[in-house]
Design a protein around this motif. Structure first.
Motif, PDB file in Angstrom:
ATOM      1  N   LEU A   1       2.629   9.757   6.281  1.00  5.75           N
ATOM      2  CA  LEU A   1       1.856   8.566   6.624  1.00  5.75           C
ATOM      3  C   LEU A   1       2.766   7.563   7.322  1.00  5.75           C
ATOM      4  O   LEU A   1       3.852   7.255   6.833  1.00  5.75           O
ATOM      5  CB  LEU A   1       1.269   7.961   5.350  1.00  5.75           C
ATOM      6  CG  LEU A   1       0.284   6.798   5.490  1.00  5.75           C
ATOM      7  CD1 LEU A   1      -0.924   7.183   6.331  1.00  5.75           C
ATOM      8  CD2 LEU A   1      -0.158   6.333   4.092  1.00  5.75           C
TER       9      LEU A   1
ATOM     10  N   SER B   1      -6.494  12.064   5.081  1.00 11.31           N
ATOM     11  CA  SER B   1      -7.151  10.800   5.426  1.00 11.31           C
ATOM     12  C   SER B   1      -8.243  10.463   4.426  1.00 11.31           C
ATOM     13  O   SER B   1      -8.350   9.311   3.972  1.00 11.31           O
ATOM     14  CB  SER B   1      -7.735  10.891   6.842  1.00 11.31           C
ATOM     15  OG  SER B   1      -6.723  11.105   7.792  1.00 11.31           O
TER      16      SER B   1
ATOM     17  N   LEU C   1       0.421   4.172  -2.821  1.00 14.53           N
ATOM     18  CA  LEU C   1       0.108   5.552  -2.460  1.00 14.53           C
ATOM     19  C   LEU C   1       1.253   6.506  -2.763  1.00 14.53           C
ATOM     20  O   LEU C   1       1.057   7.729  -2.778  1.00 14.53           O
ATOM     21  CB  LEU C   1      -0.262   5.628  -0.979  1.00 14.53           C
ATOM     22  CG  LEU C   1      -1.529   4.853  -0.605  1.00 14.53           C
ATOM     23  CD1 LEU C   1      -1.649   4.733   0.909  1.00 14.53           C
ATOM     24  CD2 LEU C   1      -2.763   5.539  -1.192  1.00 14.53           C
TER      25      LEU C   1
ATOM     26  N   ASN D   1       5.538   8.866   3.016  1.00 12.84           N
ATOM     27  CA  ASN D   1       5.426   7.859   4.073  1.00 12.84           C
ATOM     28  C   ASN D   1       6.745   7.750   4.827  1.00 12.84           C
ATOM     29  O   ASN D   1       7.737   8.376   4.468  1.00 12.84           O
ATOM     30  CB  ASN D   1       4.998   6.501   3.506  1.00 12.84           C
ATOM     31  CG  ASN D   1       6.031   5.903   2.573  1.00 12.84           C
ATOM     32  OD1 ASN D   1       7.143   5.600   2.979  1.00 12.84           O
ATOM     33  ND2 ASN D   1       5.668   5.734   1.299  1.00 12.84           N
TER      34      ASN D   1
ATOM     35  N   ILE E   1       1.917  10.231  -1.736  1.00 12.42           N
ATOM     36  CA  ILE E   1       1.681  10.537  -0.331  1.00 12.42           C
ATOM     37  C   ILE E   1       2.962  10.202   0.435  1.00 12.42           C
ATOM     38  O   ILE E   1       3.385   9.044   0.445  1.00 12.42           O
ATOM     39  CB  ILE E   1       0.508   9.717   0.228  1.00 12.42           C
ATOM     40  CG1 ILE E   1      -0.775   9.965  -0.571  1.00 12.42           C
ATOM     41  CG2 ILE E   1       0.306  10.023   1.710  1.00 12.42           C
ATOM     42  CD1 ILE E   1      -1.315  11.363  -0.468  1.00 12.42           C
TER      43      ILE E   1
ATOM     44  N   GLU F   1      -8.485  11.559   1.350  1.00 13.65           N
ATOM     45  CA  GLU F   1      -7.868  11.284   0.053  1.00 13.65           C
ATOM     46  C   GLU F   1      -7.325   9.858  -0.009  1.00 13.65           C
ATOM     47  O   GLU F   1      -7.561   9.124  -0.976  1.00 13.65           O
ATOM     48  CB  GLU F   1      -6.738  12.269  -0.217  1.00 13.65           C
ATOM     49  CG  GLU F   1      -6.002  11.992  -1.532  1.00 13.65           C
ATOM     50  CD  GLU F   1      -4.817  12.908  -1.757  1.00 13.65           C
ATOM     51  OE1 GLU F   1      -4.030  12.629  -2.695  1.00 13.65           O
ATOM     52  OE2 GLU F   1      -4.658  13.887  -1.007  1.00 13.65           O
ATOM     53  N   VAL F   2      -6.599   9.447   1.034  1.00 15.76           N
ATOM     54  CA  VAL F   2      -6.016   8.104   1.042  1.00 15.76           C
ATOM     55  C   VAL F   2      -7.126   7.054   1.061  1.00 15.76           C
ATOM     56  O   VAL F   2      -7.062   6.046   0.342  1.00 15.76           O
ATOM     57  CB  VAL F   2      -5.062   7.927   2.225  1.00 15.76           C
ATOM     58  CG1 VAL F   2      -4.587   6.481   2.313  1.00 15.76           C
ATOM     59  CG2 VAL F   2      -3.865   8.856   2.091  1.00 15.76           C
TER      60      VAL F   2
ATOM     61  N   TRP G   1       0.831  -1.213   0.000  1.00 13.07           N
ATOM     62  CA  TRP G   1       0.000   0.000   0.000  1.00 13.07           C
ATOM     63  C   TRP G   1       0.861   1.257   0.000  1.00 13.07           C
ATOM     64  O   TRP G   1       0.536   2.246  -0.681  1.00 13.07           O
ATOM     65  CB  TRP G   1      -0.935   0.007   1.200  1.00 13.07           C
ATOM     66  CG  TRP G   1      -2.228  -0.713   0.970  1.00 13.07           C
ATOM     67  CD1 TRP G   1      -2.677  -1.821   1.623  1.00 13.07           C
ATOM     68  CD2 TRP G   1      -3.247  -0.368   0.032  1.00 13.07           C
ATOM     69  NE1 TRP G   1      -3.918  -2.189   1.155  1.00 13.07           N
ATOM     70  CE2 TRP G   1      -4.293  -1.314   0.179  1.00 13.07           C
ATOM     71  CE3 TRP G   1      -3.388   0.641  -0.920  1.00 13.07           C
ATOM     72  CZ2 TRP G   1      -5.463  -1.279  -0.594  1.00 13.07           C
ATOM     73  CZ3 TRP G   1      -4.548   0.686  -1.689  1.00 13.07           C
ATOM     74  CH2 TRP G   1      -5.562  -0.263  -1.529  1.00 13.07           C
TER      75      TRP G   1
ATOM     76  N   ARG H   1      -8.773   6.775  -2.449  1.00 12.02           N
ATOM     77  CA  ARG H   1      -7.902   6.095  -3.407  1.00 12.02           C
ATOM     78  C   ARG H   1      -7.827   4.609  -3.113  1.00 12.02           C
ATOM     79  O   ARG H   1      -7.905   3.766  -4.021  1.00 12.02           O
ATOM     80  CB  ARG H   1      -6.505   6.726  -3.375  1.00 12.02           C
ATOM     81  CG  ARG H   1      -6.457   8.065  -4.075  1.00 12.02           C
ATOM     82  CD  ARG H   1      -5.183   8.827  -3.811  1.00 12.02           C
ATOM     83  NE  ARG H   1      -3.981   8.126  -4.252  1.00 12.02           N
ATOM     84  CZ  ARG H   1      -2.767   8.669  -4.213  1.00 12.02           C
ATOM     85  NH1 ARG H   1      -2.596   9.902  -3.746  1.00 12.02           N
ATOM     86  NH2 ARG H   1      -1.714   7.995  -4.638  1.00 12.02           N
TER      87      ARG H   1
END
Length: 308
Positions: free
Chosen positions: A234, A199, A74, A85, A83, A201-202, A70, A205
């Motif tokens: 994240l 949050s 992302l 991380n 995103i 948005e993730v 994941w 998706r």
């Protein structure tokens, strides 16, 4: 709970119900590596605030593999914007040779991450009405204080995903559902809006990705932290069976009862068995082999369906 492992190059600093956290041992890593941490996912399983025996064989590897998958999606692998991380390289160059930072004892179930200033908010997103949200809705027509339209049933899809944050309680205490206004008081208005928007948005998706695999992402929770540059990042696990509720889309559409519609790919099998065989007094009973095997199979099925 079993004692944490002794790992070369790392010093144990914390154990949760499922994960163990390590920092570099003194002098064991090159300059700058003190910002690294090692997160190890165990095979432990918990329910009703208790760690149970035995664990679920291979669970740590399954959770870590899914989180890594994941994080990759992302980061832009799903076609969306990247995103940030908390993952960092799991190896370094030492004397012109590559040195792995993850010890062989925990290979496959550990991540090397950067230290973050973790936010005190558990960022929960719900796309479907279920669990504690359903219980509250039946009583008051709300979920975490958010008013919903009348006439919804257990397991129904919400008109739009909702953000229902919680305050992360100290170890051994329950997280507390809080309002968005309370989030602003805790972290400031700009940061509260950033956490909510990221949050949602993730979740959206991930829900689209799951839908393409015949799965429903009913709800999930995220954790974020700020890196040294002040970037919201994240962190922790992401979108695993332990942090998220997944259902089979076809079964949800055709199931005649809530238990059929919402058979989840997680430890619900454990929760159901424990609820029927334990009054929550004293030590919990040992899990039967059949319950352990069925639970392990559900974790594995989710990983295979998402990543195939």
């Amino acid at each position: 709970m079993t004692s944490p492992l002794t790992l070369p190059g790392w010093r144990h600093v914390y154990s949760g119900k499922v994960r163990d956290l390590y920092v570099p041992a003194d002098g064991s890593t090159p300059s700058g590596a003190e910002e690294r941490m090692l997160v190890v996912a165990s095979d432990r399983v918990s329910a009703f605030d208790s760690v149970l025996e035995p664990g679920i064989p291979g669970k740590g590897v399954l959770l870590t593999t899914l989180s890594l998958w994941w994080f990759d999606q992302l980061a832009g692998g799903d076609g969306g914007r990247g995103i940030p991380n908390h993952l960092v390289a799991d190896h370094v160059l030492s004397a012109d040779a590559v040195r792995e930072l993850i010890p062989t004892q925990v290979a496959g179930r550990a991540m090397v991450v950067k230290r973050l200033d973790m936010q005190p908010i558990e960022c929960v997103v719900r796309g479907y009405l279920t669990g504690s949200g359903w219980a509250e809705y039946r009583e008051s027509g709300t979920v975490c204080g958010i008013r919903l339209s009348a006439g919804l049933e257990n397991g129904d899809r919400l008109p739009a995903p909702i953000y229902t944050p919680a305050f992360k309680a100290p170890m051994g205490e329950h997280d507390e559902n809080i309002s968005f206004e309370r989030t602003i008081e805790l972290v400031g208005e700009a940061r509260a809006h950033e956490l909510r928007d990221l949050s949602l948005e993730v979740y959206e998706r991930a829900a689209r990705t799951a839908e393409a695999k015949g799965l429903i992402l009913a709800d999930t929770k995220f954790e974020f932290g700020l890196d040294d540059a002040g970037v919201m990042t994240l962190a922790d696990e992401v979108l695993t069976s332990d942090s998220s509720r997944y259902w089979d889309a076809a079964t949800w559409a055709s199931g005649s009862t809530p238990s059929e519609r919402m058979a989840s790919f997680d430890k619900q099998i454990v929760r159901d068995w424990l609820a029927a065989h334990w009054d929550k007094q004293g030590a919990p009973p040992e899990l039967p082999g059949e319950i352990v095997e069925r639970t392990a199979a559900r974790y594995l099925e989710l990983l295979e369906r998402l990543t195939s």
